[in-house]
Design a protein around this motif. Sequence first.
Motif, short mmCIF file in Angstrom:
data_model
loop_
_atom_site.label_atom_id
_atom_site.label_comp_id
_atom_site.label_asym_id
_atom_site.label_seq_id
_atom_site.Cartn_x
_atom_site.Cartn_y
_atom_site.Cartn_z
N GLU A 136 -46.63 -22.17 -46.52
CA GLU A 136 -45.52 -22.81 -46.23
C GLU A 136 -45.66 -24.17 -45.58
O GLU A 136 -46.53 -23.84 -44.33
CB GLU A 136 -44.61 -21.97 -45.90
CG GLU A 136 -42.97 -22.78 -45.60
CD GLU A 136 -42.07 -21.53 -45.08
OE1 GLU A 136 -41.20 -22.19 -44.28
OE2 GLU A 136 -42.10 -20.26 -45.28
N GLN A 137 -45.20 -25.31 -45.89
CA GLN A 137 -45.34 -26.55 -44.89
C GLN A 137 -44.37 -26.48 -44.06
O GLN A 137 -43.17 -26.28 -44.44
CB GLN A 137 -45.49 -27.60 -45.97
CG GLN A 137 -46.43 -27.71 -47.05
CD GLN A 137 -46.11 -28.53 -48.17
OE1 GLN A 137 -45.24 -29.41 -47.99
NE2 GLN A 137 -46.98 -28.59 -49.07
N PRO A 138 -44.65 -26.87 -42.90
CA PRO A 138 -43.59 -27.04 -41.78
C PRO A 138 -42.21 -27.66 -42.30
O PRO A 138 -42.21 -28.65 -42.97
CB PRO A 138 -44.23 -27.67 -40.53
CG PRO A 138 -45.53 -27.47 -40.91
CD PRO A 138 -45.85 -27.66 -42.46
N GLY A 139 -41.21 -26.96 -42.05
CA GLY A 139 -39.97 -27.48 -42.21
C GLY A 139 -39.32 -27.75 -43.75
O GLY A 139 -38.24 -28.39 -44.09
N GLU A 140 -40.46 -27.16 -44.63
CA GLU A 140 -39.98 -27.65 -46.13
C GLU A 140 -38.80 -26.76 -46.76
O GLU A 140 -38.15 -27.14 -47.68
CB GLU A 140 -41.17 -27.17 -46.99
CG GLU A 140 -41.45 -25.85 -47.47
CD GLU A 140 -42.57 -25.44 -48.32
OE1 GLU A 140 -42.36 -26.15 -49.57
OE2 GLU A 140 -43.60 -24.85 -48.19
N PHE A 141 -38.48 -25.70 -46.00
CA PHE A 141 -37.25 -24.98 -46.50
C PHE A 141 -36.16 -25.12 -45.51
O PHE A 141 -35.10 -24.46 -45.71
CB PHE A 141 -37.66 -23.46 -46.43
CG PHE A 141 -38.56 -23.02 -47.90
CD1 PHE A 141 -38.04 -23.29 -49.19
CD2 PHE A 141 -40.05 -22.90 -47.45
CE1 PHE A 141 -38.96 -22.92 -50.16
CE2 PHE A 141 -40.80 -22.49 -48.76
CZ PHE A 141 -40.30 -22.78 -49.85
N ASP A 142 -36.13 -26.22 -44.63
CA ASP A 142 -35.04 -26.33 -43.67
C ASP A 142 -33.93 -26.93 -44.69
O ASP A 142 -34.04 -27.49 -45.62
CB ASP A 142 -35.63 -27.34 -42.51
CG ASP A 142 -36.52 -26.69 -41.64
OD1 ASP A 142 -36.61 -25.44 -41.78
OD2 ASP A 142 -36.88 -27.61 -40.99
N ALA A 143 -32.73 -26.67 -44.10
CA ALA A 143 -31.51 -27.43 -44.75
C ALA A 143 -31.82 -28.98 -45.11
O ALA A 143 -32.33 -29.56 -43.99
CB ALA A 143 -30.39 -27.21 -44.15
N ILE A 144 -31.36 -29.45 -45.94
CA ILE A 144 -31.50 -31.02 -46.22
C ILE A 144 -30.37 -31.72 -45.59
O ILE A 144 -29.29 -31.29 -45.51
CB ILE A 144 -31.61 -31.16 -47.66
CG1 ILE A 144 -32.75 -30.49 -48.37
CG2 ILE A 144 -31.63 -32.82 -48.00
CD1 ILE A 144 -32.83 -30.57 -50.10
N ASP A 145 -30.82 -32.76 -44.86
CA ASP A 145 -29.74 -33.37 -44.18
C ASP A 145 -28.78 -34.26 -45.15
O ASP A 145 -29.56 -35.29 -45.70
CB ASP A 145 -30.11 -34.21 -43.23
CG ASP A 145 -29.14 -35.39 -42.37
OD1 ASP A 145 -28.08 -35.01 -42.45
OD2 ASP A 145 -29.74 -36.18 -41.62
N SER A 146 -27.50 -33.95 -45.32
CA SER A 146 -26.71 -34.45 -46.26
C SER A 146 -26.06 -35.63 -45.76
O SER A 146 -25.29 -36.56 -46.53
CB SER A 146 -25.55 -33.58 -46.71
OG SER A 146 -26.03 -32.44 -47.48
N HIS A 147 -25.84 -36.07 -44.41
CA HIS A 147 -25.28 -37.04 -43.75
C HIS A 147 -26.24 -38.12 -42.96
O HIS A 147 -26.15 -38.08 -41.99
CB HIS A 147 -24.29 -36.76 -43.16
CG HIS A 147 -23.32 -35.62 -43.83
ND1 HIS A 147 -22.59 -35.88 -44.86
CD2 HIS A 147 -23.23 -34.29 -43.77
CE1 HIS A 147 -21.98 -34.87 -45.24
NE2 HIS A 147 -22.38 -33.76 -44.35
N PRO A 148 -27.19 -38.65 -43.63
CA PRO A 148 -28.13 -39.66 -42.93
C PRO A 148 -27.52 -40.94 -42.29
O PRO A 148 -26.30 -40.91 -42.71
CB PRO A 148 -29.17 -39.72 -44.00
CG PRO A 148 -28.69 -40.01 -45.11
CD PRO A 148 -27.69 -38.78 -45.05
N SER A 149 -27.92 -41.56 -41.49
CA SER A 149 -27.40 -42.61 -40.90
C SER A 149 -27.09 -43.78 -41.72
O SER A 149 -25.98 -44.48 -41.57
CB SER A 149 -28.35 -43.14 -39.73
OG SER A 149 -29.40 -43.55 -40.31
#
Length: 688
Positions: free
Chosen positions: A144-157
Motif C-alpha cells: 500500500e502506498q502512503p495515503g492512497e486510500f485516504d478520502a479524496i478532497d472534494s473541495h480544493p482551494s
Amino acid sequence: MRLLRFLLLFSAAAHAAPVPLKLQRFSDPSPAFKETAGTVEIHGPMSIRATPATPPGPADLVLEMEYFCAGGVPTFAALPGPPFEAKTARMLPEIGHSETWTTYTARIATKDKPLPSDWKELRLDFPIPAQGVLQVRKIHLRPEQPGEFDAIDSHPSAASTPKALQAYLDRKFPASIDKVSVGKDLVRIEGKTGGETGNLHLADIPMDIVLGDSRSWQTLVEVKPQADGSFTIDVPRRRPRDGFDYDRLTSRWQLVRKSAEACAPISHARYAEWVECRSPELPAAKPKNKKGLGGWHRGKIPDELEQLGISAVTVNLIVNSYVSLNPGAETIPFQWQGRTYYAREKNLAAMDATLLEAQKHGVMVSVILLLVNPAKSAEPAVKLMGHPDAVRQGTYAMPNVTSPEGIALYGGILNFMAERWSRPDGKYGRVHHWIIHNEVDAGWVWTNAGDKPAIVYLDLYQRSMRLMDLIARQYDPNARPFISLTHHWAHHGAKYWHGSKRLVDLLVEFTRAEGDFPWAMAYHPYPQNLFNPRTWEDEQATFSFDSHKITPKNLEVLDAYMKQPALLYKGKVRPVHLSENGFNSKDYSPKQLEDQAAGMALAWKKMAALSSIESWQYHNWIDNRKEGGLRIGLRKFPDEPGDPSGKKPIWHLYRAFATSGEDAAAEPYLKTIGISTWEHVLHRGTIR
C-alpha cells in the motif's frame, strides 16, 4: 488448462522484485474463460485461482489490475487458501462500470488484518452478471502506498463550495448585466442598476477566478447610469494582467457596490453572448442525412464514407499532443493572452490530412476534445493543462480552468486549432463542432477532476464549454460546443458519477444566471445492457423525464426534454447529436447478427421521427478486441479468421438508411422485434 502470467508487484519493501501470479479456472477449461494477447476474458459468474510464483511477504497487500467491464461487477470475495474458508474472506469493493481500460485497486490485507501466514493462492469469486464480460490485465499485488486510500478532497482551494454555488445561482439580484458584446478592439457591457445607487462599478472577472475569490474585484470600471438606471460601457478588449496582454474575450462582468471595506455584488456575472467573427459568411454544415460514423479513421477502408453514405463523423483529438511549452525542431510558435506556446507540426499535419479527407467527402466533422490525465504523466504541459485534482482512475482529465497559467495554455491551443480549422479557404480542413470531453456525467472515468459534487464539477466543465464557444465563434459563427453524456439519465449510473439529467439541469441554471450560449448535446443512448442489442426489452428505459436511462427504446424522452422552454436557445431547439452509439453482436452467429441489426433498425426509425436529433454517429465502425468483449462494429474484427473486417448484416442495413431501399432493408427486422409496423415502436403519448 493454459495459465496466464501477470506481473505481481509485491514486496516487503518498495525496492523488492515483483512476484508473478498465475491465473486459472478451478473447473475444467471453458470458452467462458480465455486468454487473448495478455488479457483474461471472463464471461458470467466464475471463481478464479490466483497463485503467486514465489511466497509473498508480510507487507500490506493491495490488489491492483486494469479492467474493462460494461455494467460492472458487484462486491466480490477474495479468499486466501487453501483451504478457502468464508471466515477468512475479504470482501472487495465493486468493479465499476467501465467502457475503457480502468485501474482498480483494493486492500486485501492490512497490518491489523493480515492474510493467514500459510496462504498459497487467492480465490477470486467474481459475481459477473450472466450476460456480462469482465476483461482483466496487469493484475498484481503490491504494498500500500502512503495515503492512497485516504478520502479524496472534494473541495480544493481552486473550487467553490456546493452551498455557495447553489446560493449564487438561486439569488435574486436587484441589478442585471443584460448583454456583453466583444468587438475587434472593444467590449461593450449593457445593463440596469435596478434602482441601486452609490459607488457602483463593473468587475472584470477572468474565467479562471472562482466564486468567492477576492481577486474578483481586482479590476473595476466605474458605472454612471442614466436616469432610468440603464448603462452602456465600452472598455478596451485587452488590458494588462500579471504582466501579460490579457484578452477580455473570456471575462465575465458583474455589477458591484464598492465601499471602503469591500465590494458587494448586486448582479449575477455575465459572459459575452456576441463575438465579432472573422468570417461571418462561413457556411454551416448541412448534412444530407442523419447517418454518421464515430471514431472514423482516414485511410482505413478509404471508400467507406462513400459506400455507406455517411454525412457526419466524429474524430478524437488529444489536446496535449498538439502543444509544447518549449520550441523544438518541428514546432510553430503562437501567442495567446500575451504568452508564447508552440504547436507540434507533425500532429497538426496528421489531423489536417484527416480533416481534408472528410472535407473531400463533404461530411460534417465534430472533434472530441480529450486531455491527458496529469495524474498519469510528468510532462510539464500535461501537468499545467490538466486539472490538479485529477486522480489515476480517470482515463482523461478536466482542463485546469481555475488557474491563469493552465487556462491560458488550454485556451491558447484551442484558439490556434479553431483558427486553423475554420478558414474560409479550407486549406487545412474544417472542424464544424467541438464535443467538449467525453461522457462527463461519468467524469470520474472519462473527464476526471477528482471526486466533486455535481454542481462543483459542472462549474468547472461549463467553463471549458464557454471557453471553446467564445474562441470558436471568433472564426465560425455556426460552431457549437457539445456536452457529451452517457445513457444514464435520471440515475447516476455508478459511484462518483452524476447522471446526465442532473448535469443538463445544472448547465441550464448556470446559463440562466450568467448568460446563455449555443451549447448543444452529444448523447450516447446505448442499449441498457451494452451486450444486449435487443433494446426494445430495456426495462430501465421508460417514457418519463425520471427514466433511469435513455436508450434507443425511449429516445422520445430526450427529444421532449430538449423541447422544453427552459432548454431552448433563442427560442429554438438545440441540436442533439447521438454521437456514440452501437449495438453488440455477442458472436457472429446468424441470430446474434440479426438482433444487432434489429436494434439499429429500431433506433433509426425512432430517430427519423424526432426533429431535435440531427445525427447518429455509429460506434464502433469495426469490432475492436480491446473493448471488453463487445462486438459493436458494423464490421468484424480486423483479424477475424477467414473474414477480416467482414461486413455484418448491420453494415448493409446502415448503408440502406436514408435511401430508397431503407424500408425494404429494415422490414425483415419487424419480425425480430415482434411487431408488424414501425409505427408500433413510436411513443405518441405525453412525456413529463
